[in-house]
Design an enzyme around this catalytic site. Sequence first.
Site, PDB file in Angstrom:
ATOM      1  N   CYS A 107       1.423   0.410  -9.229  1.00 29.41           N
ATOM      2  CA  CYS A 107       2.529   0.914  -8.389  1.00 29.41           C
ATOM      3  C   CYS A 107       3.819   1.078  -9.176  1.00 29.41           C
ATOM      4  CB  CYS A 107       2.741  -0.017  -7.212  1.00 29.41           C
ATOM      5  SG  CYS A 107       3.046  -1.712  -7.711  1.00 29.41           S
ATOM      6  N   GLY A 126       0.834  -1.206   0.000  1.00 31.19           N
ATOM      7  CA  GLY A 126       0.000   0.000   0.000  1.00 31.19           C
ATOM      8  C   GLY A 126       0.862   1.246   0.000  1.00 31.19           C
ATOM      9  N   GLU A 158       5.590  -3.326   0.833  1.00 31.71           N
ATOM     10  CA  GLU A 158       5.588  -3.113  -0.624  1.00 31.71           C
ATOM     11  C   GLU A 158       4.862  -1.808  -0.877  1.00 31.71           C
ATOM     12  OE1 GLU A 158       6.718  -5.060  -3.225  1.00 31.71           O
ATOM     13  OE2 GLU A 158       7.603  -6.591  -1.946  1.00 31.71           O
ATOM     14  N   MET A 159       5.619  -0.751  -1.185  1.00 31.64           N
ATOM     15  CA  MET A 159       4.979   0.565  -1.303  1.00 31.64           C
ATOM     16  C   MET A 159       5.182   1.152  -2.710  1.00 31.64           C
ATOM     17  SD  MET A 159       5.794   1.677   2.616  1.00 31.64           S
ATOM     18  CE  MET A 159       7.547   1.455   2.531  1.00 31.64           C
TER      19      MET A 159
END
Length: 461
Positions: free
Chosen positions: A249, A193, A215-216
């Site tokens: 992302c 996020g 996990e950005m």
Amino acid sequence: MEDSVKKNILDVFNSQKEYFNSYKMLNVKNRIEALKKLKKNIMIMLPKIYEALKIDLNKSENEAYMTEVGIVLTEINYMLKNIRSFARPKRVASPITQFHAKSYMIPSPYGSALIISPWNYPFMLSIDPLVDAISAGNSAVIKPSEISPHVSDVIKELIDMTFERGHVDVVLGGVEECTELLNLDFDYIFYTGSTRVGEIVMKHAAEHFTPVTLEMGGKSPCIVDETTNIELTAKRIVFGKFLNCGQTCVAPDYLYCHSSIKDKLVKEIERQIVLQYTVDPIHNPDYPKMINIKQFNAMNSLIKEDNVIFGGKSDESSLKIEPTILESNFQADDMKNEIFGPILPVLTFENLDEAIQNVKKLNPPLALYIFSSRKENQNKVINSIQFGGGCINDTIIHIASNRLGFGGVKQSGIGTYHGKLGFDTFSHYKSIVDKKTWLDLPMRYQPYKKFNMKIVKWFLK
Ligand code: NAD
């Protein structure tokens, strides 16, 4: 939060601990059975998965398969093929000082893993980490995003029909439910996020010394030099940028190109947008929509009267925004935060060293793309900037390989997963020395003697 919701979360947590402590999943055969059942049930649920992705994000079946279901199935197949070898103890040589012994590392599951996922690839980003977690022998709780509610419901149905309670569970809900889960002492937290919430997750994890994978996102640059093949570059940038309406992302966040090719490249990107999305993308049934009005408005606030090069129109009733190209610079609003929508700011540079220095002033991005025909320029960019992963002369495809790890650096992420690296993420390697008993060298024991010290020094040099 209602007491019954709190109680349900605590019950889930307790049944997870109980299940893990039954040691059922230490047996690799049971993990294989679970993976096979998951694969079978995904195929049964396929129409419902497609339908939910259509409602939440207007994803076409093609895109839903290519970027969500297909990636998960590949990960399951990869694990089914390799799990026995991944789960085997890894023998290493023993130092002579420990003669006679056998040394090895046992990949051991952490216990119960909490998987928190976002809304943009809501199926894949929930089930892909799950596959790695259960392959490594963990039990897991998934907390899917409340912002993609139809997919979250389908995930719950899929998990409930596939796994025993305590092995894998789903907790639906938003910030409150997630906070309640984060207050519990899970054995691993896998979060995908925003960086803002990643910081909150890490603070909670610190309270229990729980290991995390974060996990950005971030502003992933797409650097293009003057030696590139313009047509192919434009085609691949358009694919990576506007897939899922830019809500990816690893999408190229901004285009940073040599000033001498800017006009030609932008013209070709415009042509590729029309070729791939038609002249009227808003009415293209296969073009996804913004997830909600908040994201829709956030994107529109970046589109101004004087910065649009191409596109810029939107339709509030369908939450669709045309693929849009903006004139930009490092001070512009569109360069302040990750864009996460179908907007491509264009910036230019005169020389590559200066471009590298400018990119390095921003936080390390999750992805980086360099388009160039010159090996020297490719290497310079790849080696001098910190970033999670990326491509040379392409965009986003690096995430679709089980043989490459996927993750960011600092503000864009901590840790990696996919394939073997995913299995390792969810495993703690126990280092074991199995010391034989037929021989017991005396040098380490007191009382110390001069001669023994000489031998110790010889051994330890
Ligand atoms: P988000 O951070 O708002 O939400 C992610 C999850 O955290 C959701 O399940 C949500 O319920 C929960 N959450 C939200 N606020 C919380 C709080 N205050 N306390 C506890 N839990 C909370 O992220 P998002 O908007 O769903 O996703 C967009 C972001 O995710 C983008 O920055 C994008 O780059 C990033 N992303 C990264 C990857 C990756 O693999 N690296 C993949 C997809 C998206």
